[in-house]
Write a protein that holds these residues in place. Structure first.
Motif, PDB file in Angstrom:
ATOM      1  N   CYS A  11     -33.805 -76.654 -15.970  1.00  0.00           N
ATOM      2  CA  CYS A  11     -34.087 -77.286 -14.864  1.00  0.00           C
ATOM      3  C   CYS A  11     -33.151 -78.257 -14.257  1.00  0.00           C
ATOM      4  O   CYS A  11     -33.357 -78.814 -13.141  1.00  0.00           O
ATOM      5  CB  CYS A  11     -35.564 -77.679 -14.531  1.00  0.00           C
ATOM      6  SG  CYS A  11     -36.634 -76.543 -15.040  1.00  0.00           S
ATOM      7  N   ILE A  16     -28.631 -73.730  -9.104  1.00  0.00           N
ATOM      8  CA  ILE A  16     -29.305 -72.781  -8.328  1.00  0.00           C
ATOM      9  C   ILE A  16     -29.007 -72.600  -6.949  1.00  0.00           C
ATOM     10  O   ILE A  16     -28.868 -73.650  -6.228  1.00  0.00           O
ATOM     11  CB  ILE A  16     -30.847 -73.163  -8.465  1.00  0.00           C
ATOM     12  CG1 ILE A  16     -31.277 -73.079 -10.116  1.00  0.00           C
ATOM     13  CG2 ILE A  16     -31.835 -72.064  -7.633  1.00  0.00           C
ATOM     14  CD1 ILE A  16     -32.566 -73.409 -10.321  1.00  0.00           C
ATOM     15  N   CYS A  33     -33.782 -80.918 -10.861  1.00  0.00           N
ATOM     16  CA  CYS A  33     -34.780 -80.331  -9.774  1.00  0.00           C
ATOM     17  C   CYS A  33     -35.738 -81.286  -9.187  1.00  0.00           C
ATOM     18  O   CYS A  33     -36.568 -81.916 -10.000  1.00  0.00           O
ATOM     19  CB  CYS A  33     -35.391 -79.091 -10.393  1.00  0.00           C
ATOM     20  SG  CYS A  33     -36.463 -78.275  -9.159  1.00  0.00           S
ATOM     21  N   LEU A  36     -39.332 -81.280 -10.767  1.00  0.00           N
ATOM     22  CA  LEU A  36     -39.759 -81.543 -12.109  1.00  0.00           C
ATOM     23  C   LEU A  36     -40.771 -82.844 -12.177  1.00  0.00           C
ATOM     24  O   LEU A  36     -40.374 -83.859 -11.290  1.00  0.00           O
ATOM     25  CB  LEU A  36     -38.673 -81.722 -12.913  1.00  0.00           C
ATOM     26  CG  LEU A  36     -37.838 -80.604 -13.622  1.00  0.00           C
ATOM     27  CD1 LEU A  36     -36.396 -81.130 -14.183  1.00  0.00           C
ATOM     28  CD2 LEU A  36     -38.768 -80.058 -14.528  1.00  0.00           C
ATOM     29  N   CYS A  42     -42.601 -78.213 -14.552  1.00  0.00           N
ATOM     30  CA  CYS A  42     -42.295 -77.781 -13.084  1.00  0.00           C
ATOM     31  C   CYS A  42     -43.760 -77.729 -12.225  1.00  0.00           C
ATOM     32  O   CYS A  42     -44.778 -77.384 -12.591  1.00  0.00           O
ATOM     33  CB  CYS A  42     -41.710 -76.235 -13.110  1.00  0.00           C
ATOM     34  SG  CYS A  42     -41.597 -75.513 -11.373  1.00  0.00           S
ATOM     35  N   ARG A  50     -42.245 -70.643  -6.271  1.00  0.00           N
ATOM     36  CA  ARG A  50     -41.196 -71.018  -7.229  1.00  0.00           C
ATOM     37  C   ARG A  50     -40.081 -69.808  -7.249  1.00  0.00           C
ATOM     38  O   ARG A  50     -40.477 -68.883  -6.957  1.00  0.00           O
ATOM     39  CB  ARG A  50     -41.868 -70.836  -8.481  1.00  0.00           C
ATOM     40  CG  ARG A  50     -41.154 -71.250  -9.715  1.00  0.00           C
ATOM     41  CD  ARG A  50     -41.796 -71.160 -11.094  1.00  0.00           C
ATOM     42  NE  ARG A  50     -41.215 -71.582 -12.042  1.00  0.00           N
ATOM     43  CZ  ARG A  50     -41.111 -70.693 -13.457  1.00  0.00           C
ATOM     44  NH1 ARG A  50     -42.246 -69.755 -13.634  1.00  0.00           N
ATOM     45  NH2 ARG A  50     -40.571 -71.121 -14.471  1.00  0.00           N
ATOM     46  N   CYS A  54     -35.963 -68.542 -11.281  1.00  0.00           N
ATOM     47  CA  CYS A  54     -36.873 -69.256 -12.283  1.00  0.00           C
ATOM     48  C   CYS A  54     -37.916 -68.593 -13.017  1.00  0.00           C
ATOM     49  O   CYS A  54     -38.353 -68.725 -14.133  1.00  0.00           O
ATOM     50  CB  CYS A  54     -37.294 -70.680 -11.466  1.00  0.00           C
ATOM     51  SG  CYS A  54     -36.073 -71.780 -10.772  1.00  0.00           S
TER      52      CYS A  54
HETATM   53  S1  SF4 Z   1     -38.393 -74.857  -9.495  1.00  0.00           S
HETATM   54 FE1  SF4 Z   1     -39.290 -75.288 -11.438  1.00  0.00          FE
HETATM   55  S2  SF4 Z   1     -38.552 -74.025 -12.826  1.00  0.00           S
HETATM   56 FE2  SF4 Z   1     -37.256 -73.967 -11.028  1.00  0.00          FE
HETATM   57  S3  SF4 Z   1     -35.483 -75.398 -11.475  1.00  0.00           S
HETATM   58 FE3  SF4 Z   1     -37.100 -76.468 -10.432  1.00  0.00          FE
HETATM   59  S4  SF4 Z   1     -38.625 -77.504 -12.009  1.00  0.00           S
HETATM   60 FE4  SF4 Z   1     -37.159 -75.550 -13.088  1.00  0.00          FE
END
Ligand code: SF4
Ligand code: SF4
Length: 85
Positions: A11, A16, A33, A36, A42, A50, A54
């Motif tokens: 993460c 992303i 992210c 977190l 998460c 989500r 992921c």
């Molecule tokens: S949304 Fe959740 S699983 Fe995806 S990168 Fe962020 S913390 Fe990680």
């Protein structure tokens, strides 16, 4: 294998490109992210917002290695190898 507690390497290290709640343009490689929590979990784990990327990512020995630090190094190298020129 099971995801390691307080890791979150996947993460943090990878970029992303899809929107994440609170990060409408996705996230850059190495960026933590915003979803977190303080325990490196998460906040969206069971939530429909989500990102698909992921949800699809599964823990594996190849990726997770034996420590957060090793996973960060591996995923950072992978990111470097796969980023477009
Ligand atoms: S949304 Fe959740 S699983 Fe995806 S990168 Fe962020 S913390 Fe990680
Ligand atoms: S790198 Fe592996 S152990 Fe670490 S948070 Fe991601 S899935 Fe879990």
């Amino acid at each position: 294998m099971k995801c390691r507690e307080k890791c979150a390497a996947c993460c943090i290290a990878p970029s992303i490109s899809s929107p994440i709640p609170g990060m409408p343009n996705g996230k850059k490689a190495g960026e933590r992210c915003v979803q977190l929590d303080d325990e490196d979990r998460c906040r969206l784990f069971m939530h429909r917002d989500r990102p698909v990327v992921c949800r699809k990512l599964q823990p594996s020995e190849d990726m997770c290695r034996t420590s957060k630090q090793e996973a960060l190094v591996y995923l950072t190298e992978l990111e470097e190898q796969t980023k477009p020129d």
